[in-house]
Design a protein around this motif. Structure first.
Motif, PDB file in Angstrom:
ATOM      1  N   GLY A  95      93.682  67.753   8.257  1.00 43.37           N
ATOM      2  CA  GLY A  95      94.328  66.573   8.810  1.00 43.37           C
ATOM      3  C   GLY A  95      93.828  65.320   8.135  1.00 43.37           C
ATOM      4  N   GLY A  96      94.653  64.265   8.173  1.00 45.41           N
ATOM      5  CA  GLY A  96      94.285  63.036   7.510  1.00 45.41           C
ATOM      6  C   GLY A  96      94.425  63.152   6.006  1.00 45.41           C
ATOM      7  N   GLU A  97      93.767  62.252   5.292  1.00 51.93           N
ATOM      8  CA  GLU A  97      93.779  62.315   3.831  1.00 51.93           C
ATOM      9  C   GLU A  97      92.598  61.543   3.277  1.00 51.93           C
ATOM     10  N   GLY A  98      92.256  61.857   2.031  1.00 48.95           N
ATOM     11  CA  GLY A  98      91.136  61.190   1.388  1.00 48.95           C
ATOM     12  C   GLY A  98      91.244  61.262  -0.117  1.00 48.95           C
ATOM     13  N   GLU A  99      90.300  60.615  -0.789  1.00 48.98           N
ATOM     14  CA  GLU A  99      90.274  60.582  -2.247  1.00 48.98           C
ATOM     15  C   GLU A  99      88.864  60.847  -2.753  1.00 48.98           C
ATOM     16  N   ILE A 100      88.813  61.507  -3.902  1.00 48.64           N
ATOM     17  CA  ILE A 100      87.558  61.764  -4.597  1.00 48.64           C
ATOM     18  C   ILE A 100      87.686  61.189  -6.006  1.00 48.64           C
ATOM     19  N   THR A 101      86.672  60.483  -6.455  1.00 48.35           N
ATOM     20  CA  THR A 101      86.672  59.967  -7.826  1.00 48.35           C
ATOM     21  C   THR A 101      85.666  60.757  -8.647  1.00 48.35           C
ATOM     22  N   TYR A 102      86.129  61.255  -9.783  1.00 49.01           N
ATOM     23  CA  TYR A 102      85.266  62.026 -10.683  1.00 49.01           C
ATOM     24  C   TYR A 102      85.575  61.613 -12.113  1.00 49.01           C
ATOM     25  N   GLN A 103      84.550  61.153 -12.805  1.00 48.92           N
ATOM     26  CA  GLN A 103      84.682  60.689 -14.187  1.00 48.92           C
ATOM     27  C   GLN A 103      85.850  59.714 -14.337  1.00 48.92           C
ATOM     28  N   GLN A 150      77.930  67.068  -6.787  1.00 46.61           N
ATOM     29  CA  GLN A 150      78.212  66.377  -5.540  1.00 46.61           C
ATOM     30  C   GLN A 150      79.002  65.098  -5.795  1.00 46.61           C
ATOM     31  N   LEU A 151      79.983  64.848  -4.921  1.00 43.59           N
ATOM     32  CA  LEU A 151      80.845  63.680  -5.019  1.00 43.59           C
ATOM     33  C   LEU A 151      80.985  63.033  -3.648  1.00 43.59           C
ATOM     34  N   VAL A 152      81.610  61.877  -3.630  1.00 41.55           N
ATOM     35  CA  VAL A 152      81.879  61.196  -2.364  1.00 41.55           C
ATOM     36  C   VAL A 152      83.373  61.247  -2.088  1.00 41.55           C
ATOM     37  N   LEU A 153      83.738  61.721  -0.888  1.00 42.70           N
ATOM     38  CA  LEU A 153      85.124  61.725  -0.436  1.00 42.70           C
ATOM     39  C   LEU A 153      85.332  60.506   0.453  1.00 42.70           C
TER      40      LEU A 153
END
Length: 334
Positions: free
Chosen positions: A281-289, A309-312
């Motif tokens: 449910g919901g939505e999010g984004e991850i930034t990688y390189q 490890q990344l930040v969502l």
């Protein structure tokens, strides 16, 4: 310069099941096949006959099987030496009607497992319920092999199995050897990458496609039952002392699974091992390189070990499952 792995999303594979329905269209953007009951959406599967394909990036169209061959170490990290194919199979199930009463063998019951396959321990997270929702999980305490045979003969098998009415967010662990089934619910299922199922009883129904009953494997099922697996109920989530938004649902030799619910940035992924994210449910984004990857309801994202490890960052309050694969124990050569 060689191209690097990145957060990977996959196209679901729909499966006809006579007990299925049409509710998975509310969970996935890919249209359901018309005019037939769809019981399963395979979200991440590394099986010869059904391997999910990457949906974007330079690896678009490649299967998880192809990735495991070409990028094995980068995907699996510390699990490299002990794992040849991706060891988990992830699904959404729409159990419009009750499934067959069934059991799966354990990894050490090799006489009942086809070559190249494994036993099957699995678990469910309940996503939707209905007035007729039911979960059967484990035998009634004291039930014997003879009791089950009598139940089959007299169409009374269900009376030998523990049952309860599930609630949304219930999490149920089904150890291999556990007699089980469910109906009237939509669940997320995580399991060993195995398709070995022995049907004990199928409610005396016919498959509309064939007009005949489905095959039972009563003797194999009875041989694989763990009679100590009795009266299984929902697990008690283990709250994180470090992060109030995270709770651990399952922790065993095959998988670890956390539920995360957050409207604030949350760390995901692992150092030296892969992670799988399933958005509920919901939505999010991850930034990688310097590139952004979105994650919305129904999508699965595999974070290769090399990604770390990344930040969502949630755009709407996000509910997701995060899955880790425990490092396999070395095989005893003695």
């Amino acid at each position: 310069m060689s191209k690097k792995l990145y957060p990977l999303k996959f196209e679901p594979i729909y499966q006809y099941r006579l007990w299925g329905g049409r509710r998975l269209e509310h969970w996935l953007s890919k249209p359901l096949p018309k005019n037939e009951p769809i019981g399963e959406a395979w979200l991440l599967s590394d099986r010869k006959e059904y391997a999910n394909k990457v949906t974007d990036g330079f690896l678009k169209g490649k299967t998880i099987t192809e990735l495991m061959h070409k990028y094995h170490d980068e995907l699996m990290g510390l699990n490299t030496d002990q794992i040849e194919r991706f060891p988990l199979l992830l699904k959404f199930l729409d159990c419009h009607e009750v499934l067959s009463v069934q059991v799966h063998p354990s990894d050490d019951q090799t006489d009942y497992i086809p070559e190249g396959d494994t036993g099957k321990t699995e678990a469910w997270v309940v996503l939707e319920t209905a007035d007729d929702s039911i979960i059967y999980s484990g035998l009634i305490k004291g039930t014997t092999k003879e009791d089950l045979r009598d139940g089959i003969k007299n169409n009374m098998v269900s009376e030998k199995i523990h049952r309860f009415i599930p609630k949304i967010d219930d999490a149920v662990f089904i150890q291999s050897g556990t007699v089980h089934t469910l109906g009237g619910a939509v669940v997320f299922e995580i399991q060993e990458n195995s398709d070995v199922t022995f049907r004990l009883y199928d409610w005396d129904r016919n498959d509309p496609k064939t007009g005949k009953p489905r095959e039972l494997q009563v003797e194999k099922a009875i041989a694989c039952i763990d009679y100590h697996q009795v009266e299984i109920g929902p697990v008690i989530p283990l709250k994180s002392s470090e992060d109030k938004n995270t709770e651990l649902l399952f922790d065993n030799d095959h998988f670890k699974l956390w539920r995360i619910q957050s409207d604030a940035p949350v760390e995901v992924g692992f150092i030296n091992g892969p992670a799988v994210l399933v958005c509920l449910g919901g939505e999010g984004e991850i930034t990688y390189q310097s590139k952004t990857y979105s994650l919305v309801k129904g999508e699965v994202m595999l974070l290769p070990a090399v990604v770390g490890q990344l930040v969502l960052d949630p755009k709407l309050k996000i509910s997701l499952l995060q899955i880790a694969i425990p490092k396999k124990k070395p095989i005893n050569q003695s």
